[in-house]
Scaffold this motif. Structure first.
Motif, PDB file in Angstrom:
ATOM      1  N   UNK A  28      17.677   2.597   3.546  1.00 44.52           N
ATOM      2  CA  UNK A  28      17.017   2.152   2.328  1.00 44.52           C
ATOM      3  C   UNK A  28      15.525   2.474   2.366  1.00 44.52           C
ATOM      4  N   UNK A  29      14.874   2.197   3.495  1.00 46.93           N
ATOM      5  CA  UNK A  29      13.445   2.477   3.609  1.00 46.93           C
ATOM      6  C   UNK A  29      13.163   3.974   3.479  1.00 46.93           C
ATOM      7  N   UNK A  30      13.997   4.796   4.083  1.00 44.71           N
ATOM      8  CA  UNK A  30      13.810   6.242   3.989  1.00 44.71           C
ATOM      9  C   UNK A  30      14.003   6.728   2.558  1.00 44.71           C
ATOM     10  N   UNK A  31      14.981   6.185   1.842  1.00 41.59           N
ATOM     11  CA  UNK A  31      15.180   6.558   0.441  1.00 41.59           C
ATOM     12  C   UNK A  31      14.010   6.112  -0.418  1.00 41.59           C
ATOM     13  N   UNK A  34      22.100  -8.395  -5.693  1.00 43.58           N
ATOM     14  CA  UNK A  34      22.859  -7.360  -4.973  1.00 43.58           C
ATOM     15  C   UNK A  34      24.018  -6.840  -5.821  1.00 43.58           C
ATOM     16  N   UNK A  35      24.726  -7.744  -6.504  1.00 45.46           N
ATOM     17  CA  UNK A  35      25.843  -7.314  -7.348  1.00 45.46           C
ATOM     18  C   UNK A  35      25.356  -6.501  -8.543  1.00 45.46           C
ATOM     19  N   UNK A  36      24.230  -6.894  -9.124  1.00 42.85           N
ATOM     20  CA  UNK A  36      23.707  -6.141 -10.271  1.00 42.85           C
ATOM     21  C   UNK A  36      23.317  -4.724  -9.868  1.00 42.85           C
ATOM     22  N   UNK A  37      22.784  -4.555  -8.670  1.00 38.57           N
ATOM     23  CA  UNK A  37      22.444  -3.216  -8.202  1.00 38.57           C
ATOM     24  C   UNK A  37      23.694  -2.373  -7.974  1.00 38.57           C
ATOM     25  N   UNK A  38      24.751  -2.989  -7.468  1.00 33.56           N
ATOM     26  CA  UNK A  38      25.991  -2.253  -7.250  1.00 33.56           C
ATOM     27  C   UNK A  38      26.644  -1.842  -8.566  1.00 33.56           C
ATOM     28  N   UNK A  39      26.463  -2.634  -9.618  1.00 32.00           N
ATOM     29  CA  UNK A  39      27.061  -2.311 -10.913  1.00 32.00           C
ATOM     30  C   UNK A  39      26.232  -1.264 -11.660  1.00 32.00           C
ATOM     31  N   UNK A  40      24.915  -1.446 -11.669  1.00 35.22           N
ATOM     32  CA  UNK A  40      24.061  -0.605 -12.510  1.00 35.22           C
ATOM     33  C   UNK A  40      23.538   0.647 -11.803  1.00 35.22           C
ATOM     34  N   UNK A  41      23.417   0.621 -10.472  1.00 40.67           N
ATOM     35  CA  UNK A  41      22.800   1.740  -9.753  1.00 40.67           C
ATOM     36  C   UNK A  41      23.589   2.067  -8.485  1.00 40.67           C
ATOM     37  N   UNK A  42      24.901   2.179  -8.614  1.00 36.84           N
ATOM     38  CA  UNK A  42      25.738   2.359  -7.435  1.00 36.84           C
ATOM     39  C   UNK A  42      25.445   3.681  -6.739  1.00 36.84           C
ATOM     40  N   UNK A  43      25.063   4.718  -7.478  1.00 33.26           N
ATOM     41  CA  UNK A  43      24.798   6.010  -6.856  1.00 33.26           C
ATOM     42  C   UNK A  43      23.603   5.943  -5.919  1.00 33.26           C
ATOM     43  N   UNK A  44      22.588   5.156  -6.280  1.00 32.62           N
ATOM     44  CA  UNK A  44      21.376   5.078  -5.468  1.00 32.62           C
ATOM     45  C   UNK A  44      21.540   4.158  -4.260  1.00 32.62           C
ATOM     46  N   UNK A  45      22.343   3.113  -4.388  1.00 36.50           N
ATOM     47  CA  UNK A  45      22.351   2.056  -3.367  1.00 36.50           C
ATOM     48  C   UNK A  45      23.623   2.001  -2.546  1.00 36.50           C
ATOM     49  N   UNK A  46      24.586   2.858  -2.827  1.00 35.78           N
ATOM     50  CA  UNK A  46      25.896   2.719  -2.181  1.00 35.78           C
ATOM     51  C   UNK A  46      25.841   2.911  -0.665  1.00 35.78           C
ATOM     52  N   UNK A  47      24.908   3.704  -0.151  1.00 33.82           N
ATOM     53  CA  UNK A  47      24.871   3.995   1.272  1.00 33.82           C
ATOM     54  C   UNK A  47      24.317   2.851   2.107  1.00 33.82           C
ATOM     55  N   UNK A 102      10.873   8.366   0.385  1.00 32.74           N
ATOM     56  CA  UNK A 102      11.051   9.752  -0.047  1.00 32.74           C
ATOM     57  C   UNK A 102      11.170   9.893  -1.558  1.00 32.74           C
ATOM     58  N   UNK A 103      11.085   8.779  -2.300  1.00 31.63           N
ATOM     59  CA  UNK A 103      11.104   8.849  -3.761  1.00 31.63           C
ATOM     60  C   UNK A 103      12.473   8.952  -4.381  1.00 31.63           C
ATOM     61  N   UNK A 104      13.522   8.608  -3.639  1.00 36.93           N
ATOM     62  CA  UNK A 104      14.881   8.711  -4.175  1.00 36.93           C
ATOM     63  C   UNK A 104      15.358   7.435  -4.863  1.00 36.93           C
ATOM     64  N   UNK A 105      14.550   6.382  -4.844  1.00 42.85           N
ATOM     65  CA  UNK A 105      14.918   5.127  -5.506  1.00 42.85           C
ATOM     66  C   UNK A 105      14.121   4.988  -6.796  1.00 42.85           C
TER      67      UNK A 105
END
Length: 237
Positions: A115-118, A151-164, A121-124
């Motif tokens: 998460x910190x690396x993302x 946490x659930x809202x991030x998984x629903x709305x931004x799953x591509x960014x936070x799934x890892x 690096x500007x990927x979030x």
């Protein structure tokens, strides 16, 4: 209210694919139900405004109003700092290491590093960074349900960014919730001590009369004690 929005439908499936509601809108309005046995209302026909009437312009689109409001909120709010978020998450992980298995803690640490690396690096995106900043604040306050809801809202709305890495944040919330108060106390006081030490200690401002009295008291203390003159008793004639 950046979690209240409507995303367009999946364009890969077809032009009439229904839109996707954000997690915040789903919680606020509840599940959508289609009443199949309800007859649609009859179409209304209008012959137009009567002669001499002034036509009123249509109201602005709701989506445009929401976009402008969100843009204003985005400009007014400050950019969250990754150092503040990571200090809270790493503090919670350090508290968990005293009671949780090392294998679990090491896996969480690996996810937090991703998460910190993302982030660096500007990927979030900005909404993800802001929600993670709010999540860390709720976690340190002991608001476990609020942190888990973010946490659930991030998984629903931004799953591509936070799934890892979000699975590590979820596990961190669950393990921190189960810690004893003795282990939580040092973690929950970290931010408070930093904020308290950042504020300079200021002396109270004295009024002019109090300042003059203080100067006179200092001068009186610095003067040497003078012996009182001995007076001869007056003899009676």
């Amino acid at each position: 209210m950046e979690d209240m929005y409507v995303k367009p439908g999946n364009q890969e499936r077809g032009w009439n694919d229904p839109p996707q509601f954000s997690y915040g809108l789903q919680i606020a309005h509840g599940p959508q139900r289609n009443l199949l046995n309800k007859r649609p209302p009859p179409a209304l026909t209008s012959a137009g405004p009567p002669p001499g009437a002034v036509a009123t312009p249509p109201p602005p689109h709701l989506g445009q109003m929401r976009t402008k409001r969100e843009a204003a909120i985005s400009q007014s709010e400050s950019e969250p700092e990754v150092e503040n978020v990571m200090s809270v998450l790493n503090g919670a992980l350090a508290a968990c290491r005293r009671a949780v298995k090392a294998q679990v803690c090491n896996d969480v640490a690996k996810r937090l590093h991703l998460m910190e690396d993302s982030w660096r690096s500007g990927r979030l995106s900005l909404p993800v960074r802001r929600r993670m900043d709010t999540l860390s604040a709720e976690l340190q306050k002991g608001h476990w349900d609020a942190a888990d809801d973010i946490h659930r809202s991030l998984m629903v709305d931004h799953v591509t960014e936070v799934s890892q890495w979000m699975v590590g944040v979820k596990r961190l919330i669950a393990e921190t919730r189960n810690l004893s108060p003795e282990l939580l106390e040092p973690f929950q006081k970290v931010r408070g001590r930093v904020e308290d030490s950042a504020d300079p200690v200021q002396e109270p401002v004295k009024e002019p009369g109090e300042l003059q009295d203080s100067l006179q008291l200092v001068q009186k203390e610095e003067e040497p004690d003078s012996a009182e003159p001995v007076q001869n008793p007056v003899s009676e004639s």
